[in-house]
Write an enzyme that holds these catalytic residues in place. Sequence first.
Site, PDB file in Angstrom:
ATOM      1  N   ASN A  69       7.863 -13.752 -46.123  1.00 19.53           N
ATOM      2  CA  ASN A  69       6.529 -13.528 -45.559  1.00 19.53           C
ATOM      3  C   ASN A  69       5.814 -12.473 -46.410  1.00 19.53           C
ATOM      4  O   ASN A  69       6.196 -11.302 -46.384  1.00 19.53           O
ATOM      5  CB  ASN A  69       6.671 -13.065 -44.100  1.00 19.53           C
ATOM      6  CG  ASN A  69       5.331 -12.859 -43.425  1.00 19.53           C
ATOM      7  OD1 ASN A  69       4.289 -12.793 -44.082  1.00 19.53           O
ATOM      8  ND2 ASN A  69       5.351 -12.745 -42.113  1.00 19.53           N
ATOM      9  N   HIS A 110      -0.035 -20.009 -43.457  1.00 20.71           N
ATOM     10  CA  HIS A 110       0.609 -18.710 -43.708  1.00 20.71           C
ATOM     11  C   HIS A 110       2.119 -18.931 -43.638  1.00 20.71           C
ATOM     12  O   HIS A 110       2.617 -19.626 -42.750  1.00 20.71           O
ATOM     13  CB  HIS A 110       0.154 -17.703 -42.658  1.00 20.71           C
ATOM     14  CG  HIS A 110       0.951 -16.435 -42.673  1.00 20.71           C
ATOM     15  ND1 HIS A 110       1.212 -15.756 -43.841  1.00 20.71           N
ATOM     16  CD2 HIS A 110       1.557 -15.742 -41.667  1.00 20.71           C
ATOM     17  CE1 HIS A 110       1.941 -14.685 -43.552  1.00 20.71           C
ATOM     18  NE2 HIS A 110       2.171 -14.668 -42.247  1.00 20.71           N
ATOM     19  N   CYS A 170      -1.660 -10.467 -41.740  1.00 22.23           N
ATOM     20  CA  CYS A 170      -1.353 -11.798 -42.313  1.00 22.23           C
ATOM     21  C   CYS A 170      -2.551 -12.746 -42.199  1.00 22.23           C
ATOM     22  O   CYS A 170      -2.597 -13.774 -42.881  1.00 22.23           O
ATOM     23  CB  CYS A 170      -0.140 -12.409 -41.640  1.00 22.23           C
ATOM     24  SG  CYS A 170       1.320 -11.353 -41.738  1.00 22.23           S
TER      25      CYS A 170
HETATM   26  O1  UT7 Z   1       3.207 -13.083 -40.000  1.00 18.60           O
HETATM   27  C1  UT7 Z   1       3.523 -13.184 -38.651  1.00 18.60           C
HETATM   28  C2  UT7 Z   1       4.668 -12.278 -38.483  1.00 18.60           C
HETATM   29  N1  UT7 Z   1       5.863 -12.613 -37.866  1.00 18.60           N
HETATM   30  C3  UT7 Z   1       6.404 -13.796 -37.578  1.00 18.60           C
HETATM   31  O2  UT7 Z   1       5.922 -14.844 -37.769  1.00 18.60           O
HETATM   32  C4  UT7 Z   1       7.769 -13.742 -36.953  1.00 18.60           C
HETATM   33  C5  UT7 Z   1       7.854 -14.513 -35.701  1.00 18.60           C
HETATM   34  N2  UT7 Z   1       9.183 -14.480 -35.140  1.00 18.60           N
HETATM   35  C6  UT7 Z   1      10.277 -14.990 -35.762  1.00 18.60           C
HETATM   36  O3  UT7 Z   1      10.158 -15.512 -36.834  1.00 18.60           O
HETATM   37  C7  UT7 Z   1      11.592 -14.942 -35.044  1.00 18.60           C
HETATM   38  O4  UT7 Z   1      11.426 -14.501 -33.727  1.00 18.60           O
HETATM   39  C8  UT7 Z   1      12.640 -14.073 -35.778  1.00 18.60           C
HETATM   40  C9  UT7 Z   1      13.031 -14.719 -37.087  1.00 18.60           C
HETATM   41  C10 UT7 Z   1      12.092 -12.681 -36.010  1.00 18.60           C
HETATM   42  C11 UT7 Z   1      13.901 -13.948 -34.900  1.00 18.60           C
HETATM   43  O5  UT7 Z   1      14.349 -15.225 -34.552  1.00 18.60           O
HETATM   44  P1  UT7 Z   1      14.785 -15.523 -33.074  1.00 18.60           P
HETATM   45  O6  UT7 Z   1      15.244 -16.922 -33.013  1.00 18.60           O
HETATM   46  O7  UT7 Z   1      13.667 -15.112 -32.172  1.00 18.60           O
HETATM   47  O8  UT7 Z   1      15.993 -14.552 -32.929  1.00 18.60           O
HETATM   48  P2  UT7 Z   1      16.731 -14.298 -31.619  1.00 18.60           P
HETATM   49  O9  UT7 Z   1      15.953 -13.297 -30.822  1.00 18.60           O
HETATM   50  O10 UT7 Z   1      17.111 -15.557 -30.946  1.00 18.60           O
HETATM   51  O11 UT7 Z   1      18.058 -13.661 -32.167  1.00 18.60           O
HETATM   52  C12 UT7 Z   1      18.306 -12.398 -31.861  1.00 18.60           C
HETATM   53  C13 UT7 Z   1      19.780 -12.159 -32.143  1.00 18.60           C
HETATM   54  C14 UT7 Z   1      20.199 -10.828 -31.575  1.00 18.60           C
HETATM   55  O12 UT7 Z   1      21.569 -10.869 -31.261  1.00 18.60           O
HETATM   56  P3  UT7 Z   1      22.057 -11.127 -29.736  1.00 18.60           P
HETATM   57  O13 UT7 Z   1      21.397 -10.035 -28.947  1.00 18.60           O
HETATM   58  O14 UT7 Z   1      21.558 -12.476 -29.365  1.00 18.60           O
HETATM   59  O15 UT7 Z   1      23.535 -11.012 -29.827  1.00 18.60           O
HETATM   60  C15 UT7 Z   1      19.986  -9.919 -32.765  1.00 18.60           C
HETATM   61  O16 UT7 Z   1      20.764  -8.757 -32.696  1.00 18.60           O
HETATM   62  O17 UT7 Z   1      19.976 -12.106 -33.545  1.00 18.60           O
HETATM   63  C16 UT7 Z   1      20.426 -10.800 -33.913  1.00 18.60           C
HETATM   64  N3  UT7 Z   1      19.759 -10.448 -35.142  1.00 18.60           N
HETATM   65  C17 UT7 Z   1      20.321 -10.612 -36.350  1.00 18.60           C
HETATM   66  N4  UT7 Z   1      21.511 -11.068 -36.747  1.00 18.60           N
HETATM   67  C18 UT7 Z   1      21.767 -11.108 -38.063  1.00 18.60           C
HETATM   68  C19 UT7 Z   1      18.516  -9.954 -35.297  1.00 18.60           C
HETATM   69  N5  UT7 Z   1      18.254  -9.803 -36.605  1.00 18.60           N
HETATM   70  C20 UT7 Z   1      19.331 -10.199 -37.281  1.00 18.60           C
HETATM   71  C21 UT7 Z   1      19.666 -10.275 -38.643  1.00 18.60           C
HETATM   72  N6  UT7 Z   1      20.868 -10.736 -38.984  1.00 18.60           N
HETATM   73  N7  UT7 Z   1      18.793  -9.911 -39.602  1.00 18.60           N
END
Ligand code: UT7
Length: 309
Positions: free
Chosen positions: A266, A236, A114
Amino acid sequence: MIYSRIIGTGSYLPARVLTNYDLEKMVDTSHDWIFTRSGIVERHFAADGELTSDLALHASRKAIEAAGIQADEIDMIIVATTSPEMEFPSTACILQDKLGIKNGGPAFDMQAVCGGFVYALNTADLYIRGGQAKTVLVVGAEVLSRLLDWNDRTTCVLFGDGAGAVVLRASGEPGIVAAKLHADGQHRDLLKADPKIAMDGKAVFKFAVNVLSSVVDELLEDQKMSGSDIDWMVPHQANIRIIEATTKKLGLDMANVVVTVANHGNTSAASIPLALDTAVRDGRIKAGQNIVMEAIGGGFTWGAVLIKW
Ligand code: UT7
């Protein structure tokens, strides 16, 4: 003194659009989860048989037209991509042929995930300043949909396909004013594709906000400028929360930030030139303004570029 100026921009998004609601039918997810976590509403996916160089070609033709030049005036091509259509030859060589350029100028790909577009822009600028190129086509093009792991809902909902391009030309006026690039390979396992995308989202998030704000600070301090001198930030487009947190840390206003993540997702190396072209064509970016671009990607790689438009 030789500088390089962007004299034309272009972009291309494949026709097929997948909304979060479409993804609900494919994986265990919801529009609300995706939107509140990332700000993404929809993304574009390339059609079967539509290749990275095809996306790059559409975006490049628009940039060349906007620049008002003939393709053969381009004496160097750099394509930033992390999803080339084949191991080799480079997407840049394929693009050169598809554009009908036969002048023998160098063409190569740049892999900084990225961070690729800021890496490529800085590289092109140095070739122009060094007198080794006069007119450089810099492209960010990605077909990330082919790298998605549909069994990993934490990543497959975040990415999209697209391409953006700029034509840079040697000029007596700036232009690209300054750039800062960094990498830290110790974190290479936090975000990788081997061959499918895998990511520790939380760790990437934290690292991203810290280094993106510090690299922009570093760039501005060097130029004896402050946040209030920036007319437009073109970040980005990975996640609206990363963009907002970085903007806040820098003391900037979201009204001065170009945001396209809702409709593009993204798109890795393509996201900055896609956002840039959007804001150039809708008239937000105007002559004389100070533009800052910043990005972070797998590696990690990160960087920022300051441009006087
Ligand atoms: O180009 C650079 C590349 N990447 C980035 O910039 C990404 C950087 N990171 C992020 O954008 C965020 O960390 C994410 C969008 C990937 C995730 O957001 P988050 O607020 O860190 O999520 P979280 O870890 O708080 O949420 C995780 C929860 C889990 O459930 P439990 O364990 O809390 O019950 C996951 O199982 O969300 C669940 N989960 C989903 N639920 C519905 C994970 N993916 C999904 C999904 N749909 N697609």
